[in-house]
Design a protein around this motif. Structure first.
Motif, PDB file in Angstrom:
ATOM      1  N   TRP A   1      36.519  41.145  38.333  1.00 49.22           N
ATOM      2  CA  TRP A   1      35.688  40.038  38.805  1.00 49.22           C
ATOM      3  C   TRP A   1      35.215  40.286  40.243  1.00 49.22           C
ATOM      4  O   TRP A   1      34.035  40.134  40.559  1.00 49.22           O
ATOM      5  CB  TRP A   1      36.469  38.721  38.735  1.00 49.22           C
ATOM      6  N   ASN A   2      36.114  40.689  41.098  1.00 45.24           N
ATOM      7  CA  ASN A   2      35.776  40.862  42.501  1.00 45.24           C
ATOM      8  C   ASN A   2      34.930  42.117  42.753  1.00 45.24           C
ATOM      9  O   ASN A   2      34.269  42.223  43.792  1.00 45.24           O
ATOM     10  CB  ASN A   2      37.041  40.886  43.367  1.00 45.24           C
TER      11      ASN A   2
ATOM     12  N   SER B   1      28.408  29.497  42.012  1.00 45.58           N
ATOM     13  CA  SER B   1      27.943  30.818  42.451  1.00 45.58           C
ATOM     14  C   SER B   1      27.416  30.807  43.883  1.00 45.58           C
ATOM     15  O   SER B   1      27.362  31.848  44.544  1.00 45.58           O
ATOM     16  CB  SER B   1      26.866  31.343  41.496  1.00 45.58           C
TER      17      SER B   1
ATOM     18  N   GLU C   1      26.665  37.083  29.984  1.00 43.34           N
ATOM     19  CA  GLU C   1      25.700  37.976  30.629  1.00 43.34           C
ATOM     20  C   GLU C   1      25.154  39.026  29.674  1.00 43.34           C
ATOM     21  O   GLU C   1      24.009  39.461  29.805  1.00 43.34           O
ATOM     22  CB  GLU C   1      26.355  38.644  31.846  1.00 43.34           C
TER      23      GLU C   1
ATOM     24  N   THR D   1      32.283  35.216  31.062  1.00 38.53           N
ATOM     25  CA  THR D   1      31.104  35.591  31.847  1.00 38.53           C
ATOM     26  C   THR D   1      30.470  36.862  31.300  1.00 38.53           C
ATOM     27  O   THR D   1      29.245  36.964  31.189  1.00 38.53           O
ATOM     28  CB  THR D   1      31.483  35.781  33.327  1.00 38.53           C
ATOM     29  N   CYS D   2      31.303  37.830  30.928  1.00 41.04           N
ATOM     30  CA  CYS D   2      30.799  39.075  30.327  1.00 41.04           C
ATOM     31  C   CYS D   2      30.063  38.779  29.023  1.00 41.04           C
ATOM     32  O   CYS D   2      28.987  39.330  28.760  1.00 41.04           O
ATOM     33  CB  CYS D   2      31.952  40.035  30.081  1.00 41.04           C
TER      34      CYS D   2
ATOM     35  N   VAL E   1      32.542  43.108  40.390  1.00 42.26           N
ATOM     36  CA  VAL E   1      31.247  42.890  39.736  1.00 42.26           C
ATOM     37  C   VAL E   1      30.495  41.694  40.316  1.00 42.26           C
ATOM     38  O   VAL E   1      29.271  41.665  40.315  1.00 42.26           O
ATOM     39  CB  VAL E   1      31.463  42.717  38.209  1.00 42.26           C
ATOM     40  N   HIS E   2      31.228  40.699  40.829  1.00 44.10           N
ATOM     41  CA  HIS E   2      30.588  39.460  41.261  1.00 44.10           C
ATOM     42  C   HIS E   2      30.688  39.266  42.776  1.00 44.10           C
ATOM     43  O   HIS E   2      31.700  39.601  43.394  1.00 44.10           O
ATOM     44  CB  HIS E   2      31.215  38.257  40.547  1.00 44.10           C
ATOM     45  N   LYS E   3      29.652  38.700  43.336  1.00 41.68           N
ATOM     46  CA  LYS E   3      29.603  38.439  44.769  1.00 41.68           C
ATOM     47  C   LYS E   3      30.614  37.367  45.165  1.00 41.68           C
ATOM     48  O   LYS E   3      31.236  37.430  46.218  1.00 41.68           O
ATOM     49  CB  LYS E   3      28.190  37.999  45.159  1.00 41.68           C
TER      50      LYS E   3
ATOM     51  N   SER F   1      36.537  36.124  33.221  1.00 40.29           N
ATOM     52  CA  SER F   1      35.860  37.420  33.126  1.00 40.29           C
ATOM     53  C   SER F   1      35.286  37.655  31.734  1.00 40.29           C
ATOM     54  O   SER F   1      34.141  38.101  31.592  1.00 40.29           O
ATOM     55  CB  SER F   1      36.840  38.542  33.482  1.00 40.29           C
TER      56      SER F   1
END
Length: 480
Positions: free
Chosen positions: A249-250, A228, A174, A170-171, A252-254, A167
């Protein structure tokens, strides 16, 4: 000439799996990256899956890695499939089929890219297998998604890190947090987690460069796109350890992250396995326990490349600390100028592969000087052993922050210049070793990690924790 006994056994197991599948069982293919740290948790996942009725497992490996896999999956119904590793890869010698055998981790990119050449053989094996319900393959093996799509089954990517590191990194990517500060050691506030401070040095150069490019970056992009686009992500962690990061994570992300660990708890306890002669280091630990002596376990994984100068500082720090220690060194590590003879009454140096979990679970081991690889963190938590954190590479600096700052089950080594990746002098190492093993902070971290140890054990219990029903959900979803 009759076929070898092993081949007969292998074919019998494979036939049994095929029969189980025809009778309505779930068939799962597992394919790890060729590295001990990536293979071991997926071997544990195989054992966890096989606890379920009507689940058949096919484990994919290469010839040189097969004996290790065979040993791990002995006395199970798992079917094991060999795929030849590509030959004549520049810089990689014949028979080198695992990253721990590479002469340098600088060869990681050509080694990993070469695995793409295994795809035709892999797909030929898939054609011969009973219908696959789903596959779990390593995130480094990006091309396996294409194979899964071709054969029409879901692919779950296995990520060898926890939700915190995943997390936070990735943050940072991004929000381009690593493109701002000039210094590698300036603290940066993580946008979505404002209590967390990171530095550019918490990341490998590939991630903290302002304009990354080249073969390593291109490989990373392929891996990220593949992950992804997968059905889901399997994580060797448990919800109770890092709930905020799993939820983040769950949300914000698909791509959903499913925590099914600690996977090391799927392994059978030693007393349930076939009896065998105890290794010399376990006998040594037994003697220390009989004497009432606590031991510091020292290990930095199979990938870390430590300079001779730094190794000498580690040796001096251990010697001057006066604590009992078991130090696992890579075979090629330098000789330590009489060090082993001088410390032989309270220190043991081992230069071969060991069962790390068996060592950490030993009652004499009360501390772990570790590189903070995620497997090591999970094994230390399960064993209830606090960590002296010394990250070396990959996401290990983030794991160290999680251990020390977030869940507070460890102490950080002190570098000479305060940098995350700075040189560690023996004097500061001696001080932090003593603090972990004998100081108040060590007692606090020891009490804290024992609570997490209980949570970890509950997580994989059928009626108690979160990990068992999470894996059950995956099985049920893919059955539909």
């Amino acid at each position: 000439m009759p076929p070898p006994v092993k081949q007969i056994i292998h074919e019998s197991v494979r036939a049994a799996n095929q029969f189980r599948h025809q009778m309505g069982s779930h068939h799962v293919v597992l394919f790890p990256f060729m590295s001990k740290g990536h293979t071991i948790p997926i071997l544990h996942l195989a054992q966890l899956l096989l606890r379920r009725p009507h689940v058949a497992v096919t484990f994919v490996t290469t010839p040189a890695n097969r004996p290790f896999v065979d040993n791990f999956l002995a006395n199970t119904t798992a079917s094991i499939v060999n795929i030849p590793f590509p030959q004549n890869v520049p810089g990689i010698g014949a028979g080198v089929e695992s990253t721990d055998k590479l002469p340098s981790m600088s060869l990681y990119v050509p080694f990993t890219k070469a695995t793409k050449l295994m795809q035709p053989d892999f797909e030929r094996e898939l054609e011969a297998l009973p219908r696959v319900s789903f596959m779990v393959s390593d995130s480094f093996l990006w091309w396996t998604l294409e194979s899964a799509e071709k054969f029409g089954f879901p692919r779950f990517a296995f990520y060898g890190m926890g939700n915190y590191a995943q997390s936070v990194s990735t943050c940072a990517a991004e929000n381009r947090l690593l493109t701002g500060p000039e210094s590698l050691d300036d603290l940066i506030t993580v946008t979505d987690f404002p209590w967390i401070k990171i530095t550019r040095n918490d990341f490998d150069p590939l991630f903290n460069e302002r304009e990354p490019k080249g073969p390593a970056f291109e490989l990373l992009v392929e891996q990220v796109i593949s992950v992804s686009s997968s059905y889901g992500m399997i994580v060797n962690s448990f919800y109770e350890l890092e709930p905020g990061f799993v939820d983040y994570w769950n949300r914000v992300h698909k791509l959903k992250a499913s925590c099914v660990g600690p996977l090391c708890l799927a392994e059978l306890p030693r007393n349930e396995l076939q009896t065998q002669q105890k290794p010399a280091w376990i006998q040594w630990l037994d003697k220390k326990f009989e004497l009432g002596s606590s031991v510091l376990y020292v290990a930095f994984g199979s990938q870390a490349e430590i300079s001779p100068k730094q190794l000498k500082e580690i040796a001096t720090g251990l010697e001057e600390s006066k604590v009992n220690f078991l130090w696992v060194l890579r075979k090629e590590a330098l000789e330590l100028d009489g060090f082993e003879e001088r410390v032989k009454e309270r220190g043991l140096v081992v230069r071969e592969w060991v069962d790390q979990r068996e060592i950490l679970m030993h009652r004499s081991v009360q501390g772990f000087l570790s590189h903070c690889g995620w497997n090591s963190v999970m094994e230390s938590i399960v064993a209830g052993v606090p960590i002296l954190a010394w990250p070396m590479m990959a996401e290990q600096p983030l794991n160290a922050r999680f251990v020390v700052e977030e869940i507070k089950i460890g102490i950080r080594v002190e570098t000479s210049n305060g940098s995350v990746k700075g040189f560690v002098k023996w004097e500061s190492l001696e001080k932090t070793i003593k603090e972990l093993m004998e100081g108040e902070m060590g007692k606090e971290t020891r009490n804290k990690v024992k609570k997490y140890s209980e949570m970890a054990k509950n997580a994989v219990e059928e009626q108690k924790g979160s990990s068992w029903p999470t894996l059950e959900t995956i099985i049920n979803e893919t059955r539909k």
